[in-house]
Design a protein around this motif. Structure first.
Motif, PDB file in Angstrom:
ATOM      1  N   VAL A  23     -30.959 -35.775  23.913  1.00  0.00           N
ATOM      2  CA  VAL A  23     -30.498 -34.421  23.622  1.00  0.00           C
ATOM      3  C   VAL A  23     -30.303 -33.699  24.949  1.00  0.00           C
ATOM      4  O   VAL A  23     -31.205 -33.667  25.793  1.00  0.00           O
ATOM      5  N   ILE A  24     -29.110 -33.134  25.121  1.00  0.00           N
ATOM      6  CA  ILE A  24     -28.768 -32.444  26.362  1.00  0.00           C
ATOM      7  C   ILE A  24     -28.503 -30.983  26.036  1.00  0.00           C
ATOM      8  O   ILE A  24     -27.697 -30.671  25.157  1.00  0.00           O
ATOM      9  N   LEU A  25     -29.206 -30.092  26.730  1.00  0.00           N
ATOM     10  CA  LEU A  25     -29.021 -28.656  26.557  1.00  0.00           C
ATOM     11  C   LEU A  25     -28.402 -28.104  27.829  1.00  0.00           C
ATOM     12  O   LEU A  25     -28.882 -28.389  28.935  1.00  0.00           O
ATOM     13  N   THR A  26     -27.332 -27.320  27.690  1.00  0.00           N
ATOM     14  CA  THR A  26     -26.672 -26.731  28.852  1.00  0.00           C
ATOM     15  C   THR A  26     -26.394 -25.261  28.596  1.00  0.00           C
ATOM     16  O   THR A  26     -26.397 -24.800  27.450  1.00  0.00           O
ATOM     17  N   ALA A  27     -26.148 -24.548  29.679  1.00  0.00           N
ATOM     18  CA  ALA A  27     -25.781 -23.137  29.602  1.00  0.00           C
ATOM     19  C   ALA A  27     -24.656 -22.890  30.600  1.00  0.00           C
ATOM     20  O   ALA A  27     -24.538 -23.590  31.616  1.00  0.00           O
ATOM     21  N   GLU A  28     -23.838 -21.908  30.319  1.00  0.00           N
ATOM     22  CA  GLU A  28     -22.732 -21.543  31.208  1.00  0.00           C
ATOM     23  C   GLU A  28     -23.290 -21.093  32.560  1.00  0.00           C
ATOM     24  O   GLU A  28     -24.182 -20.242  32.617  1.00  0.00           O
ATOM     25  N   PRO A  29     -22.807 -21.692  33.664  1.00  0.00           N
ATOM     26  CA  PRO A  29     -23.296 -21.306  34.996  1.00  0.00           C
ATOM     27  C   PRO A  29     -23.132 -19.801  35.243  1.00  0.00           C
ATOM     28  O   PRO A  29     -22.154 -19.191  34.822  1.00  0.00           O
ATOM     29  N   GLY A  30     -24.124 -19.230  35.898  1.00  0.00           N
ATOM     30  CA  GLY A  30     -24.098 -17.816  36.256  1.00  0.00           C
ATOM     31  C   GLY A  30     -24.603 -16.878  35.175  1.00  0.00           C
ATOM     32  O   GLY A  30     -24.679 -15.670  35.397  1.00  0.00           O
ATOM     33  N   THR A  31     -24.954 -17.417  34.009  1.00  0.00           N
ATOM     34  CA  THR A  31     -25.453 -16.566  32.923  1.00  0.00           C
ATOM     35  C   THR A  31     -26.979 -16.481  32.987  1.00  0.00           C
ATOM     36  O   THR A  31     -27.628 -17.311  33.624  1.00  0.00           O
ATOM     37  N   PRO A  32     -27.571 -15.491  32.323  1.00  0.00           N
ATOM     38  CA  PRO A  32     -29.036 -15.430  32.263  1.00  0.00           C
ATOM     39  C   PRO A  32     -29.652 -16.698  31.661  1.00  0.00           C
ATOM     40  O   PRO A  32     -30.726 -17.128  32.076  1.00  0.00           O
ATOM     41  N   CYS A  33     -28.962 -17.311  30.707  1.00  0.00           N
ATOM     42  CA  CYS A  33     -29.467 -18.560  30.112  1.00  0.00           C
ATOM     43  C   CYS A  33     -29.505 -19.675  31.153  1.00  0.00           C
ATOM     44  O   CYS A  33     -30.448 -20.467  31.199  1.00  0.00           O
ATOM     45  N   HIS A  34     -28.486 -19.734  31.988  1.00  0.00           N
ATOM     46  CA  HIS A  34     -28.449 -20.742  33.052  1.00  0.00           C
ATOM     47  C   HIS A  34     -29.620 -20.532  34.015  1.00  0.00           C
ATOM     48  O   HIS A  34     -30.289 -21.484  34.421  1.00  0.00           O
ATOM     49  N   GLU A  35     -29.875 -19.306  34.367  1.00  0.00           N
ATOM     50  CA  GLU A  35     -31.011 -19.005  35.254  1.00  0.00           C
ATOM     51  C   GLU A  35     -32.327 -19.361  34.576  1.00  0.00           C
ATOM     52  O   GLU A  35     -33.259 -19.841  35.229  1.00  0.00           O
ATOM     53  N   GLY A  36     -32.432 -19.143  33.261  1.00  0.00           N
ATOM     54  CA  GLY A  36     -33.637 -19.531  32.535  1.00  0.00           C
ATOM     55  C   GLY A  36     -33.863 -21.035  32.576  1.00  0.00           C
ATOM     56  O   GLY A  36     -34.988 -21.502  32.764  1.00  0.00           O
ATOM     57  N   LEU A  37     -32.790 -21.820  32.417  1.00  0.00           N
ATOM     58  CA  LEU A  37     -32.915 -23.280  32.514  1.00  0.00           C
ATOM     59  C   LEU A  37     -33.318 -23.700  33.927  1.00  0.00           C
ATOM     60  O   LEU A  37     -34.127 -24.604  34.112  1.00  0.00           O
ATOM     61  N   ARG A  38     -32.752 -23.043  34.932  1.00  0.00           N
ATOM     62  CA  ARG A  38     -33.115 -23.365  36.319  1.00  0.00           C
ATOM     63  C   ARG A  38     -34.604 -23.075  36.549  1.00  0.00           C
ATOM     64  O   ARG A  38     -35.288 -23.830  37.230  1.00  0.00           O
ATOM     65  N   PHE A  39     -35.101 -21.992  35.966  1.00  0.00           N
ATOM     66  CA  PHE A  39     -36.513 -21.652  36.086  1.00  0.00           C
ATOM     67  C   PHE A  39     -37.380 -22.748  35.456  1.00  0.00           C
ATOM     68  O   PHE A  39     -38.348 -23.212  36.049  1.00  0.00           O
ATOM     69  N   LEU A  40     -36.999 -23.173  34.235  1.00  0.00           N
ATOM     70  CA  LEU A  40     -37.769 -24.213  33.563  1.00  0.00           C
ATOM     71  C   LEU A  40     -37.719 -25.527  34.332  1.00  0.00           C
ATOM     72  O   LEU A  40     -38.710 -26.243  34.423  1.00  0.00           O
ATOM     73  N   ARG A  41     -36.576 -25.856  34.901  1.00  0.00           N
ATOM     74  CA  ARG A  41     -36.426 -27.090  35.666  1.00  0.00           C
ATOM     75  C   ARG A  41     -37.241 -27.052  36.963  1.00  0.00           C
ATOM     76  O   ARG A  41     -37.673 -28.085  37.471  1.00  0.00           O
TER      77      ARG A  41
END
Length: 65
Positions: A23-41
């Protein structure tokens, strides 16, 4: 920790074992969701060790980034 996120989800099923999926989860770069994934990573978020599921099973793994 990372807040609510709206993510795109893609599930790839193993052709020889349909009970297994990647299962792969992605978010649009530059969005708050993308930053949230970067935080989790980043490892800042608390992670459960392998085999710490309620029955000692390995938890599902998600590939991010």
């Amino acid at each position: 920790m990372a807040g609510d996120m709206s993510l795109d989800r893609e599930a790839l099923t193993c052709p020889t074992d349909p009970d297994q999926q990647l299962v792969i989860l992605t978010a649009e770069p530059g969005t708050p969701c993308h930053e949230g994934l970067r935080f989790l990573r980043s490892g800042t978020a608390a992670l459960s060790p392998v085999g710490s599921g309620p029955t000692g099973e390995q938890p599902q793994r998600v590939v991010v980034g």
